[in-house]
Design a protein around this motif. Sequence first.
Motif, PDB file in Angstrom:
ATOM      1  N   TYR A  55      52.952  44.649 -32.399  1.00 29.81           N
ATOM      2  CA  TYR A  55      53.252  43.404 -31.709  1.00 29.81           C
ATOM      3  C   TYR A  55      51.998  42.556 -31.627  1.00 29.81           C
ATOM      4  O   TYR A  55      50.886  43.067 -31.797  1.00 29.81           O
TER       5      TYR A  55
ATOM      6  N   SER B 145      56.072  45.625 -20.671  1.00 31.67           N
ATOM      7  CA  SER B 145      57.274  45.715 -21.495  1.00 31.67           C
ATOM      8  C   SER B 145      56.928  46.042 -22.944  1.00 31.67           C
ATOM      9  O   SER B 145      57.534  46.926 -23.567  1.00 31.67           O
ATOM     10  N   VAL B 146      55.935  45.339 -23.485  1.00 27.67           N
ATOM     11  CA  VAL B 146      55.559  45.544 -24.885  1.00 27.67           C
ATOM     12  C   VAL B 146      54.951  46.924 -25.093  1.00 27.67           C
ATOM     13  O   VAL B 146      55.268  47.628 -26.064  1.00 27.67           O
TER      14      VAL B 146
ATOM     15  N   ARG C  16      55.360  49.664 -23.281  1.00 27.61           N
ATOM     16  CA  ARG C  16      56.419  50.673 -23.174  1.00 27.61           C
ATOM     17  C   ARG C  16      57.247  50.733 -24.449  1.00 27.61           C
ATOM     18  O   ARG C  16      57.558  51.818 -24.961  1.00 27.61           O
ATOM     19  N   SER C  17      57.621  49.563 -24.970  1.00 28.62           N
ATOM     20  CA  SER C  17      58.424  49.507 -26.192  1.00 28.62           C
ATOM     21  C   SER C  17      57.684  50.142 -27.360  1.00 28.62           C
ATOM     22  O   SER C  17      58.277  50.854 -28.177  1.00 28.62           O
TER      23      SER C  17
ATOM     24  N   GLU D 155      57.686  53.964 -26.894  1.00 31.22           N
ATOM     25  CA  GLU D 155      59.025  54.513 -27.112  1.00 31.22           C
ATOM     26  C   GLU D 155      59.412  54.461 -28.588  1.00 31.22           C
ATOM     27  O   GLU D 155      59.960  55.423 -29.132  1.00 31.22           O
ATOM     28  N   ARG D 156      59.121  53.332 -29.244  1.00 31.33           N
ATOM     29  CA  ARG D 156      59.474  53.210 -30.659  1.00 31.33           C
ATOM     30  C   ARG D 156      58.664  54.187 -31.495  1.00 31.33           C
ATOM     31  O   ARG D 156      59.177  54.773 -32.451  1.00 31.33           O
TER      32      ARG D 156
ATOM     33  N   GLN E 173      68.414  51.524 -35.108  1.00 33.62           N
ATOM     34  CA  GLN E 173      67.051  51.931 -35.465  1.00 33.62           C
ATOM     35  C   GLN E 173      67.067  52.978 -36.576  1.00 33.62           C
ATOM     36  O   GLN E 173      66.246  52.933 -37.500  1.00 33.62           O
TER      37      GLN E 173
ATOM     38  N   LYS F  39      64.507  42.507 -19.025  1.00 29.25           N
ATOM     39  CA  LYS F  39      63.235  43.097 -19.428  1.00 29.25           C
ATOM     40  C   LYS F  39      62.218  43.007 -18.299  1.00 29.25           C
ATOM     41  O   LYS F  39      61.411  43.918 -18.095  1.00 29.25           O
TER      42      LYS F  39
ATOM     43  N   ILE G 198      67.784  48.669 -20.678  1.00 31.24           N
ATOM     44  CA  ILE G 198      68.425  49.856 -21.247  1.00 31.24           C
ATOM     45  C   ILE G 198      69.690  50.206 -20.470  1.00 31.24           C
ATOM     46  O   ILE G 198      70.742  50.505 -21.060  1.00 31.24           O
TER      47      ILE G 198
ATOM     48  N   THR H 142      58.912  37.588 -23.661  1.00 29.65           N
ATOM     49  CA  THR H 142      58.989  39.023 -23.936  1.00 29.65           C
ATOM     50  C   THR H 142      59.788  39.310 -25.189  1.00 29.65           C
ATOM     51  O   THR H 142      59.807  40.426 -25.678  1.00 29.65           O
ATOM     52  N   HIS H 143      60.469  38.318 -25.709  1.00 32.07           N
ATOM     53  CA  HIS H 143      61.293  38.491 -26.907  1.00 32.07           C
ATOM     54  C   HIS H 143      61.595  37.107 -27.453  1.00 32.07           C
ATOM     55  O   HIS H 143      61.123  36.105 -26.936  1.00 32.07           O
TER      56      HIS H 143
END
Length: 306
Positions: free
Chosen positions: A105, A118-119, A121-122, A125-126, A161, A205, A211, A266-267
């Motif tokens: 990112y 948020s970023v 954590r993403s 997780e990814r 995914q 978010k 989620i 955030t997106h």
Amino acid sequence: MAEPVTALVVDDEEMTRAIVAGYLARIGYRTLEASSIAEGWAILSNPAHTIHVVLLDRRLEDGDGLELFERMKSLPTLAEIPVIVQTVSDSSADIAAAIRAGVFYYLMKPYDGALLRSVVRSAEERSGRLRSLQGDLRSRADAIALLRDARFRFRTPQEAQNLAITLSTIADTAHSLTFGLSEILMNAVEHGNLGIGYDAKSELKANGGLIREIEARLASPEHRDKYATLHVERSDTRVSFTVTDMGQGFDSSRYLTVDAFQSTATHGRGIALARMVGFDQLTYVGTGNRVIGVVNLDRPADPVAD
């Protein structure tokens, strides 16, 4: 007791490092700090440290932060750590270059704590999802190379995914294609079928409820029978990915360029970056509930670690 997630913050401004560490401490993350490429590399190279995510400034006292990222990609033990680049530059060319290089990112300073958390954590997780799939990805790649025409049906973010990661091996631009495919498949689930709009996603978010909301809508009578489809067609020179959802569509023109209002959100920039990085062509059809992404097979390959 599970070890805490550890973030490495590489920034030549002490105040920035302290602020980031404070933001991440609120979600239980541990942080290590470095002010230069050299210090960052020393920490990454130390086997005593397990780093889960790196926040990297572009402008450091001893060079461009992406130089550290390129070093990381040269070592298998570091290559899969997600890297979040932070900078004052809002140049679309810079963003695209960083994504093509493989960063997770690209954050524009200044940003708030909710966005950062948020970023990060993403990213973590990814990264975990990618690690869980990598064991059999090579065997899948051999089979995917035989594909000429295939149709897939998917409902959930996890299925989206899995498809993106698996099918990206069809081209040499695997990393960039994973990013692009993931964006358009996830959009089909979240925005298309489940009807989570831009403003609603921003709020979800921010309060950590995205989620839970996705899971609730997937199980609801209104949405539980909805699915999206992916049609893949491959010739000797190109691959076409057609994604269709069961939503009412949207105004895609708003999201096809990385503009100023999206740079601190955030997106919202995913479609624009997918178009710039993941595909040679990306076209929304009709009301916007169908998108066609094309990859030329003679496109230069993604950078490969030595």
